[in-house]
Design a protein around this motif. Structure first.
Motif, PDB file in Angstrom:
ATOM      1  N   THR A 251       0.854  -1.188   0.000  1.00 48.80           N
ATOM      2  CA  THR A 251       0.000   0.000   0.000  1.00 48.80           C
ATOM      3  C   THR A 251       0.889   1.235   0.000  1.00 48.80           C
ATOM      4  N   LEU A 252       0.472   2.218  -0.783  1.00 45.14           N
ATOM      5  CA  LEU A 252       1.226   3.457  -0.950  1.00 45.14           C
ATOM      6  C   LEU A 252       0.435   4.612  -0.357  1.00 45.14           C
ATOM      7  N   TYR A 253       1.144   5.501   0.356  1.00 43.75           N
ATOM      8  CA  TYR A 253       0.551   6.666   1.006  1.00 43.75           C
ATOM      9  C   TYR A 253       1.342   7.886   0.538  1.00 43.75           C
ATOM     10  N   GLY A 254       0.717   8.763  -0.240  1.00 47.41           N
ATOM     11  CA  GLY A 254       1.424   9.887  -0.824  1.00 47.41           C
ATOM     12  C   GLY A 254       0.865  11.231  -0.410  1.00 47.41           C
ATOM     13  N   HIS A 255       1.642  12.308  -0.618  1.00 50.27           N
ATOM     14  CA  HIS A 255       1.302  13.702  -0.314  1.00 50.27           C
ATOM     15  C   HIS A 255       1.349  13.972   1.194  1.00 50.27           C
ATOM     16  N   LEU A 256       2.414  13.504   1.814  1.00 46.92           N
ATOM     17  CA  LEU A 256       2.566  13.585   3.268  1.00 46.92           C
ATOM     18  C   LEU A 256       3.400  14.795   3.675  1.00 46.92           C
ATOM     19  N   GLN A 257       3.473  15.037   4.976  1.00 48.03           N
ATOM     20  CA  GLN A 257       4.407  16.022   5.508  1.00 48.03           C
ATOM     21  C   GLN A 257       5.832  15.486   5.396  1.00 48.03           C
ATOM     22  N   LYS A 258       6.785  16.392   5.173  1.00 47.82           N
ATOM     23  CA  LYS A 258       8.179  15.961   5.072  1.00 47.82           C
ATOM     24  C   LYS A 258       8.651  15.264   6.340  1.00 47.82           C
ATOM     25  N   ASN A 259       8.215  15.761   7.486  1.00 45.46           N
ATOM     26  CA  ASN A 259       8.703  15.155   8.732  1.00 45.46           C
ATOM     27  C   ASN A 259       8.128  13.763   8.978  1.00 45.46           C
ATOM     28  N   SER A 260       7.172  13.339   8.137  1.00 45.64           N
ATOM     29  CA  SER A 260       6.650  11.980   8.255  1.00 45.64           C
ATOM     30  C   SER A 260       7.700  10.929   7.912  1.00 45.64           C
ATOM     31  N   LEU A 261       8.730  11.341   7.168  1.00 41.28           N
ATOM     32  CA  LEU A 261       9.772  10.392   6.761  1.00 41.28           C
ATOM     33  C   LEU A 261      10.877  10.263   7.802  1.00 41.28           C
ATOM     34  N   GLN A 262      10.880  11.140   8.797  1.00 36.62           N
ATOM     35  CA  GLN A 262      11.922  11.109   9.809  1.00 36.62           C
ATOM     36  C   GLN A 262      11.762   9.873  10.701  1.00 36.62           C
ATOM     37  N   GLY A 263      12.853   9.225  10.972  1.00 38.03           N
ATOM     38  CA  GLY A 263      12.835   8.064  11.865  1.00 38.03           C
ATOM     39  C   GLY A 263      12.381   6.775  11.209  1.00 38.03           C
ATOM     40  N   LEU A 264      12.037   6.808   9.931  1.00 38.73           N
ATOM     41  CA  LEU A 264      11.627   5.583   9.248  1.00 38.73           C
ATOM     42  C   LEU A 264      12.854   4.762   8.851  1.00 38.73           C
ATOM     43  N   TYR A 265      12.661   3.471   8.731  1.00 37.52           N
ATOM     44  CA  TYR A 265      13.699   2.602   8.188  1.00 37.52           C
ATOM     45  C   TYR A 265      13.015   1.403   7.543  1.00 37.52           C
ATOM     46  N   ILE A 266      13.654   0.870   6.533  1.00 32.94           N
ATOM     47  CA  ILE A 266      13.105  -0.285   5.823  1.00 32.94           C
ATOM     48  C   ILE A 266      12.988  -1.462   6.786  1.00 32.94           C
ATOM     49  N   GLY A 267      11.835  -2.072   6.784  1.00 33.40           N
ATOM     50  CA  GLY A 267      11.583  -3.207   7.666  1.00 33.40           C
ATOM     51  C   GLY A 267      10.882  -2.842   8.956  1.00 33.40           C
ATOM     52  N   LYS A 268      10.726  -1.561   9.244  1.00 36.49           N
ATOM     53  CA  LYS A 268      10.044  -1.149  10.468  1.00 36.49           C
ATOM     54  C   LYS A 268       8.613  -1.692  10.474  1.00 36.49           C
ATOM     55  N   GLN A 269       8.214  -2.286  11.555  1.00 32.54           N
ATOM     56  CA  GLN A 269       6.885  -2.876  11.669  1.00 32.54           C
ATOM     57  C   GLN A 269       5.851  -1.799  12.017  1.00 32.54           C
ATOM     58  N   VAL A 270       4.680  -1.900  11.413  1.00 30.30           N
ATOM     59  CA  VAL A 270       3.572  -0.998  11.725  1.00 30.30           C
ATOM     60  C   VAL A 270       2.317  -1.834  11.948  1.00 30.30           C
ATOM     61  N   GLY A 271       1.465  -1.360  12.831  1.00 31.93           N
ATOM     62  CA  GLY A 271       0.233  -2.062  13.124  1.00 31.93           C
ATOM     63  C   GLY A 271      -0.944  -1.482  12.374  1.00 31.93           C
ATOM     64  N   GLN A 272      -1.988  -2.257  12.222  1.00 33.47           N
ATOM     65  CA  GLN A 272      -3.199  -1.757  11.575  1.00 33.47           C
ATOM     66  C   GLN A 272      -3.764  -0.589  12.383  1.00 33.47           C
ATOM     67  N   GLY A 273      -4.061   0.507  11.711  1.00 31.35           N
ATOM     68  CA  GLY A 273      -4.598   1.679  12.375  1.00 31.35           C
ATOM     69  C   GLY A 273      -3.568   2.555  13.051  1.00 31.35           C
ATOM     70  N   GLU A 274      -2.302   2.179  12.982  1.00 30.08           N
ATOM     71  CA  GLU A 274      -1.238   2.985  13.583  1.00 30.08           C
ATOM     72  C   GLU A 274      -0.973   4.230  12.736  1.00 30.08           C
ATOM     73  N   GLN A 275      -0.754   5.362  13.388  1.00 28.07           N
ATOM     74  CA  GLN A 275      -0.398   6.553  12.633  1.00 28.07           C
ATOM     75  C   GLN A 275       1.012   6.401  12.086  1.00 28.07           C
ATOM     76  N   ILE A 276       1.135   6.577  10.761  1.00 31.46           N
ATOM     77  CA  ILE A 276       2.438   6.456  10.112  1.00 31.46           C
ATOM     78  C   ILE A 276       2.922   7.789   9.547  1.00 31.46           C
ATOM     79  N   ALA A 277       2.017   8.790   9.476  1.00 25.51           N
ATOM     80  CA  ALA A 277       2.366  10.042   8.819  1.00 25.51           C
ATOM     81  C   ALA A 277       1.277  11.068   9.102  1.00 25.51           C
ATOM     82  N   ALA A 278       1.425  12.242   8.484  1.00 24.19           N
ATOM     83  CA  ALA A 278       0.388  13.273   8.493  1.00 24.19           C
ATOM     84  C   ALA A 278       0.338  13.912   7.113  1.00 24.19           C
TER      85      ALA A 278
END
Length: 228
Positions: A146-173
């Motif tokens: 799933t792709l999520y586009g048109h986000l805030q730049k700071n949404s990419l901070q602290g991300l890394y490939i393989g990071k686990q996310v849960g259903q309904g978890e906030q991943i960006a703004a």
């Protein structure tokens, strides 16, 4: 490649991909196709004018969030050479492959299902996605993205490939026009079966010539969101 019926069964009801504080009855479908006589090219060319159009539309409908756009032929992309540089009409990219959800900048973006970060990138061309996050999902040995586009730049901070996310978890703004590719604030949400070797980016708009391929590889996002 998973079947669409497989995707449908992964959610049982409306599954928000923006702030869960917006209930289903606050959403309203909006027609952004070339067939909408109320929408002028001048409005499409300006994020501010388009935001005013959306504000007026939602006020008249008594709603808060506008959505729509899958397999929709739009005039929105005429302003950007990223989509409209081709001389052959068959090659002009103007058919939308995702679900757009129009909501205020800063609105939380939620993972539709649990998964892991596949890739992320700031696609900062004029008219592009801006900051983008792609999540890899694997269920019963079936893999999709799933792709999520048109986000805030700071949404990419602290991300890394393989990071686990849960259903309904906030991943960006949601980003504003200054950081999201020059659009009124919204989320572009897209399902992708095969990333075709791409990372942090995947076409969200196609042309008539390639439409069948992309519709097969990018099924209707409402199979998961169930907003309609």
């Amino acid at each position: 490649m998973p079947e669409n019926t497989f995707l449908t069964g992964l959610t049982t009801r409306f599954t928000p991909v923006i702030d869960a504080g917006f209930s289903l009855d606050t959403y309203q479908h909006v027609d952004l196709s070339i067939n909408n006589p109320e929408l002028s090219q001048a409005q499409l060319d300006s994020p501010e004018a388009f935001q005013q159009y959306l504000n007026d539309f939602l006020r008249k409908q008594g709603k808060q969030v506008a959505f729509g756009g899958y397999n929709e032929h739009r005039g929105l992309y005429k302003r950007s050479g990223l989509f409209s540089a081709a001389e052959d009409e068959e090659l002009i990219r103007n058919i939308h492959l995702g679900l757009d959800i129009w909501a205020p900048a800063g609105t939380a973006v939620l993972a539709v299902l649990e998964g892991r970060i596949h890739s992320f990138k700031n696609n900062d061309n004029f008219g592009d996605y801006g900051p983008t996050i792609i999540i890899e999902h694997e269920v019963d040995e079936e893999k999709f993205y799933t792709l999520y586009g048109h986000l805030q730049k700071n949404s990419l901070q602290g991300l890394y490939i393989g990071k686990q996310v849960g259903q309904g978890e906030q991943i960006a703004a949601l980003g504003d026009a200054g950081e999201n590719g020059n659009y009124a604030p919204h989320l572009h949400f897209q399902i992708i079966y095969d990333m075709e070797g791409k990372e942090g980016d995947y076409p969200g708009v196609t042309n008539k010539k390639d439409l069948n391929h992309f519709l097969q590889n990018c099924p209707d996002p409402d199979l998961l969101v169930k907003v309609r």
